[in-house]
Each structure stands twice: as C-alpha cells, then as structure tokens.
Design an enzyme around this catalytic site. Sequence first.
Site, PDB file in Angstrom:
ATOM      1  N   CYS A 104       0.866  -1.179   0.000  1.00  0.00           N
ATOM      2  CA  CYS A 104       0.000   0.000   0.000  1.00  0.00           C
ATOM      3  C   CYS A 104       0.898   1.223   0.000  1.00  0.00           C
ATOM      4  O   CYS A 104       1.568   1.514   0.995  1.00  0.00           O
ATOM      5  CB  CYS A 104      -0.920   0.026   1.220  1.00  0.00           C
ATOM      6  SG  CYS A 104      -1.903   1.553   1.317  1.00  0.00           S
ATOM      7  N   ASN A 106       0.034   4.377  -0.095  1.00  0.00           N
ATOM      8  CA  ASN A 106      -0.434   5.439   0.785  1.00  0.00           C
ATOM      9  C   ASN A 106       0.006   5.206   2.226  1.00  0.00           C
ATOM     10  O   ASN A 106       0.563   6.101   2.875  1.00  0.00           O
ATOM     11  CB  ASN A 106      -1.960   5.559   0.693  1.00  0.00           C
ATOM     12  CG  ASN A 106      -2.412   6.400  -0.480  1.00  0.00           C
ATOM     13  OD1 ASN A 106      -2.109   7.583  -0.556  1.00  0.00           O
ATOM     14  ND2 ASN A 106      -3.128   5.795  -1.416  1.00  0.00           N
ATOM     15  N   SER A 309      -9.731  -0.500  -7.148  1.00  0.00           N
ATOM     16  CA  SER A 309      -9.055  -1.238  -6.082  1.00  0.00           C
ATOM     17  C   SER A 309     -10.073  -2.103  -5.367  1.00  0.00           C
ATOM     18  O   SER A 309     -11.140  -1.614  -4.978  1.00  0.00           O
ATOM     19  CB  SER A 309      -8.402  -0.267  -5.099  1.00  0.00           C
ATOM     20  OG  SER A 309      -7.782  -0.967  -4.037  1.00  0.00           O
ATOM     21  N   MET A 318      -4.470   5.091  -5.526  1.00  0.00           N
ATOM     22  CA  MET A 318      -3.599   4.280  -4.684  1.00  0.00           C
ATOM     23  C   MET A 318      -2.154   4.740  -4.892  1.00  0.00           C
ATOM     24  O   MET A 318      -1.756   5.042  -6.011  1.00  0.00           O
ATOM     25  CB  MET A 318      -3.726   2.799  -5.050  1.00  0.00           C
ATOM     26  CG  MET A 318      -5.156   2.265  -4.997  1.00  0.00           C
ATOM     27  SD  MET A 318      -6.140   2.669  -6.453  1.00  0.00           S
ATOM     28  CE  MET A 318      -5.546   1.432  -7.593  1.00  0.00           C
TER      29      MET A 318
END
Length: 400
Positions: A104, A106, A309, A318
């Site tokens: 991920c 983020n 996503s 993302m």
Amino acid sequence: MAHPPQTRIPATYMRGGTSKGVFFRLEDLPEAARVPGPARDALLLRVIGSPDPYGKQIDGMGGATSSTSKTVILSKSVRPDHDVDYLFGQVSIDQPFVDWSGNCGNLSAAVGPFAIANGMVEPGRVPHNGLAVVRIWQANIGKTIVAHVPMTDGRVQETGAFELDGVTFPAAEVQLEFMDPAADEEGAGGAMFPTGRVADDLEVPGIGTLRATLINAGIPTIFIDAASVGYTGSELQDAINGDPRALAMFEAIRAHGAVRMGLIGHVDEAAQRQHTPKVAFVAPPATYTASSGKTVRAADVDLLVRALSMGKLHHAMMGTAAVAIGTAAAIPGTLVNSAAGGGVRTAVRFGHPSGTLRVGAEAIEAGGQWHVTKAVMSRSARVLMEGYVRVPEPASPDGA
C-alpha cells in the site's frame, strides 16, 4: 456455556495518504499471529470486522472501503541498511481472506513516522529538527522505500501546510522514494513489462480486444484507454461503482490481464487475489469537477487516470498505482505516456476523482530493456488513535 473473553492488543490507527489502517508491532501480536498463516489472517479479519455480508464492517475497525480495510505489521529490521520491515495486509470486506500480494503506497507514508515513534530507528539517525531518513524494507514485494519524515523538537511533525487531494485537512509532507520499483514477483518473470512489450492486445471474452499496457512497477497494473470501454476518464465513483455491469467488465479485464502477466494461471484464481493486479483507465487532459466540487482544469494536468481497487473505483489514487503511472508515463509507447502526449518525461501530474497528484520517475533504457531507478511522490500521515484493539478469543470447538 463459557463465554471467551476479549484479547487486548496494542495498536495504532493511522492515516497514510488517502488510506487508513491498523498498525501493529510484530512483537505485540499474540504468539500464533507472529508468523504468516491462518492464525494471523483470522486475527486481522476479526480486527477489521470481516467477512461482513452487510459490507459495513460495523463490528471492527474497517471503514467498508478498500482504502480503510487495511492492516500493517512492523518490526525493527535485521536487514542491512534498513530500519524497519513493513508488511501490509489488504483485508477483504465480504470474504474471509487477507491479500498479502502487494504493497500500500499510501500507508507507506505512515511507516516512517510509526517506526520513529516506536524506537525502530537508531536515535543517532533521527535529528532533533529537520528530516529523518527512514529506510523501509517492503516485505510483500521485496523492495526498498525511503521516507523523509519531518521532525520538530525531537518529535515527528504531523501537522503542516501540505495539501493532498483526497484528504480534507492539510498536514506535514512526507516524501517517499520507491527504489527500483519494478516488481520482480514470482511468476511475473522479474520484468517491468512481463510480456516484453510496452503495449499489448489483450483479449477479454465478451468485451473484445483492448490495447493495454501491462506493467510491474509499484504494483502490477493493467492500463487501458478510457475510450475503448466507453468512458472519458473524468468519471467519479458513482458512475462506476453504481453500475454492476461496469464492475463486472473491469473485473474480467483484471482477471485476463493477470493471466497475461503471469500472476495467476487461470482467470478463476483472480477472486482470491483482489489486491493485485490493479486495473486503470487513462485519457488525455480534460476539464472536470472533482468529488470535492472543485474544478480540475485540463491545463493543470498531463492526463486523466481512474483506477479500481478491490473491485471498486478508488476515491483518489492508490499510492502504488501512482508509482505505476509515473513509471509508465516516463516510457514512450505506453498507453499512459501516449495519453500524456508522448515524449520523454521525468514527472507527470494526473487528474483523479479527488483532484490531482504529481509523481516523478527516473527511467533508462539499456539493452532493449527499460529500468526505473526510483519513483518519487509526496504524501502525509498522522496518528488518529493509539491504544489497544480488542478481539474476541475464538470459542473452543466443542463450544465450552
């Protein structure tokens, strides 16, 4: 009948970029969950509140979206030249599984601040004021991320003036460098372009043959032209997520693209691999109104990108997909580069449902192969809550 008690586990709830997740130190997990396997997955599913047939995750920490159904496990790294090992688990909302197949991007922004606050970075490497450089080993994909975390008076700075579209309030900027981001996942051949081409004809039964760029960078991603599937690239979430036929179409594209990339052997396997690959559609610049109501002008972006996503159109972008966008934009001939007008570029600003984002990438061609040394973008992060999560202990098989 005995009623099992709840287990209390130290945890931190953090925002990183446009995502939120529950962060754990590996050492704080129950012993059975400190190693990969069913016990760890079962614990994280219960923490987040999955599987939930209602799709709300009311009885857990999840927020019923792909951006908020996330978990992170961190530990001090034993790997040379790294500070922290970072393992990411994307928790399915309505199915009983945790997808460990990707990163991920983020939440990567929150890893450095968490690591500093929890003593995972040697004190001598953390300035009293200035930028702390945190070297992160991303264990899911075996890559290095370098986070530049601002420090003020000996503490991680979380507040600031940096604005990120998709996040309501400003915060402190955390710059991330994704080093050598081309994935070398098993089954993907170790190549940035697993087919050996920057663009391919992807056959999807019932839909047709679509021109596509299949790339492993940041996260395996399938890029298609918006116009080829009847879209403009300026769509917001409701236009896609409220249309079951559109979602089924994109999932079919994702499944067939995953087979073509060598990530799965048969399209039926895609249902158990929801986190990767991603599917995104691109278009040339155009003016549109973002989900916040503000106008994004065509002149302010190089192209438009929308990405899905966990089966739904993402509300922003993302972080790992942004790395894929920046990488593909730097390489002539990809659909991303073409949508941005072609040519050689080291950075791109794209429009997404919540606004715009800039990401840079350094790409070089050698021996007929493209290589990217790093991709760079800025995010922000902050602690939302810290303390303990409570999880009911499983009842014994005989119900005692």
